[in-house]
Motif scaffolding. Structure first.
Motif, short mmCIF file in Angstrom:
data_model
loop_
_atom_site.label_atom_id
_atom_site.label_comp_id
_atom_site.label_asym_id
_atom_site.label_seq_id
_atom_site.Cartn_x
_atom_site.Cartn_y
_atom_site.Cartn_z
N SER A 137 0.83 -1.20 0.00
CA SER A 137 0.00 0.00 0.00
C SER A 137 0.87 1.25 0.00
CB SER A 137 -0.91 0.00 1.24
OG SER A 137 -1.65 1.19 1.30
N GLN A 166 0.23 5.40 0.12
CA GLN A 166 -0.70 6.52 0.19
C GLN A 166 -0.29 7.66 -0.73
OE1 GLN A 166 -3.68 6.60 1.84
NE2 GLN A 166 -3.21 4.42 2.07
N HIS A 167 1.02 7.82 -0.96
CA HIS A 167 1.47 8.85 -1.90
C HIS A 167 0.90 8.56 -3.29
CE1 HIS A 167 4.26 10.74 0.89
NE2 HIS A 167 4.67 9.53 1.25
N GLU A 168 0.97 7.32 -3.68
CA GLU A 168 0.44 6.94 -4.99
C GLU A 168 -1.08 7.09 -5.03
OE1 GLU A 168 0.21 6.04 -8.83
OE2 GLU A 168 2.07 6.38 -7.70
N ALA A 169 -1.72 6.77 -3.91
CA ALA A 169 -3.18 6.92 -3.85
C ALA A 169 -3.59 8.37 -4.02
CB ALA A 169 -3.69 6.36 -2.53
N ARG A 189 -1.77 10.73 -5.51
CA ARG A 189 -1.48 11.11 -6.90
C ARG A 189 -2.57 10.62 -7.84
NH1 ARG A 189 4.00 10.26 -5.33
NH2 ARG A 189 3.85 8.03 -5.82
N GLN A 190 -3.03 9.41 -7.60
CA GLN A 190 -4.07 8.84 -8.45
C GLN A 190 -5.38 9.61 -8.31
OE1 GLN A 190 -3.75 6.55 -10.76
NE2 GLN A 190 -5.92 6.71 -11.31
N SER A 191 -5.71 9.99 -7.08
CA SER A 191 -6.93 10.76 -6.86
C SER A 191 -6.85 12.12 -7.52
CB SER A 191 -7.22 10.91 -5.36
OG SER A 191 -6.23 11.70 -4.73
N VAL A 221 -5.09 12.80 -10.24
CA VAL A 221 -5.23 12.55 -11.68
C VAL A 221 -6.71 12.38 -12.03
CG1 VAL A 221 -4.80 10.89 -13.52
CG2 VAL A 221 -2.94 11.56 -11.99
N GLU A 222 -7.43 11.62 -11.21
CA GLU A 222 -8.85 11.40 -11.46
C GLU A 222 -9.63 12.71 -11.35
OE1 GLU A 222 -9.94 8.49 -8.61
OE2 GLU A 222 -8.90 6.84 -9.62
N THR A 228 -8.91 14.80 -14.40
CA THR A 228 -9.65 14.26 -15.55
C THR A 228 -11.11 14.69 -15.51
OG1 THR A 228 -8.19 12.33 -15.61
CG2 THR A 228 -10.30 12.15 -16.75
#
Length: 290
Positions: free
Chosen positions: A67, A69-72, A74-76, A78-79, A82
């Motif tokens: 897991s 959280q940094h990636e989570a 970043r993904q949020s 990006v979403e 978008t």
């Protein structure tokens, strides 16, 4: 050595300690407490193994689940970007009239505008955009450079007396400080402006002299009727909205010392879509203000 004995009331053994006739029972720890203590220790161990935890020399233990959280986050982001791109593209590409008539876009403007305005504009103009001393009321007062959407957007973009090469320039001369008018003439002009606003009681002779003074010194910026000119960014002097104060002493101070306000250029700080969203938000506030 203290002697242990069985307590006759509880049936528990004592520890052999006694204080003023009070004997200490050797009561075992409740099983429920042991259960919770052991459960929490096991949970902590499992969590430490599964999730990011211990720091190291060049990083940290990332956990068996991987897991991040940094990636989570970043993904949020990006979403979210978008999702925003749908209406930010429209803000840039479509004209203001069609945007203002679109309920979906105006819903976004009304939801996003307060935060954008609060972060960038409210410090000067106030949370409700009704101005602070030295900063105009842009929710109710006539816009000094024009109140159409394209003009408002351009003012936000280039600023006023800012460093932007295309900035708008506006300055009121210091008629008293620079000895262009005498103190008596300035007092007459103050009386004249109060009279135009319905608060004065000038004689016909004084009004004629003051009108001539106004025509010679003020009309080129504020207009012959003192109702302001969008070409020069000079405000209306006949209504109830005064950026620097409308009482007699404030008006006199403005004529004597002159005025030059600064609005920063927001190009480069805000995106084109944000500038246009702010424009729609200001226009919407002005429409909603009774």
């Amino acid at each position: 050595m203290a002697l242990k004995e069985r307590d006759e009331f509880s049936g528990q053994m004592t520890t052999g300690h006694e204080w003023n006739g009070i004997k200490e029972l050797n009561t075992p720890v409740p099983r429920l407490l042991w259960f919770f203590l052991i459960s929490m220790v096991l949970f902590g161990l499992v969590w430490t193994l599964l999730m990011p935890s211990w720091p190291g020399v060049s990083g940290y233990f990332r956990g068996l689940l991987g897991s991040d959280q940094h990636e989570a986050v970043r993904q949020s982001m990006v979403e979210a970007e978008t999702e925003r791109s749908v209406w930010t593209a429209r803000l840039v590409d479509e004209d203001f009239d069609s945007l203002a008539g679109d309920d979906a876009i105006m819903t976004v403007v009304r939801q996003t505008g307060p935060m954008l305005f609060g972060d960038n504009c409210a410090g000067c103009h106030g949370v409700e955009a009704k101005g602070n001393l030295g900063y105009p009321n842009i929710a109710e007062a006539p816009m000094m450079w024009g109140d159409d959407a394209d003009t408002i957007a351009e003012t936000i973009r280039v600023g006023i007396n800012a460093v932007h090469p295309e900035t708008r320039y506006a300055q009121m001369l210091a008629f008293g400080r620079d000895q262009m008018l005498s103190g008596a003439d300035i007092n007459l002009l103050v009386d004249y402006l109060e009279d135009l606003g319905g608060r004065g009681t000038m004689s016909a002779d004084d009004r004629e002299i003051a009108a001539s003074l106004f025509a010679d010194n003020c009309a080129s910026c504020h207009g012959d009727d003192a109702m302001g000119m969008t070409d020069t960014g000079a405000p209306n002097l006949t209504d109830a909205f005064w950026t620097h104060g409308g009482d007699r002493s404030s008006i006199r101070r403005s004529i004597y010392n002159g005025r030059q306000v600064t609005m920063p250029s927001w190009e480069g700080r805000l995106s084109e879509a944000q500038i246009r969203l702010l424009t729609l938000y200001v226009m919407d506030m002005r429409t909603a203000t009774p």
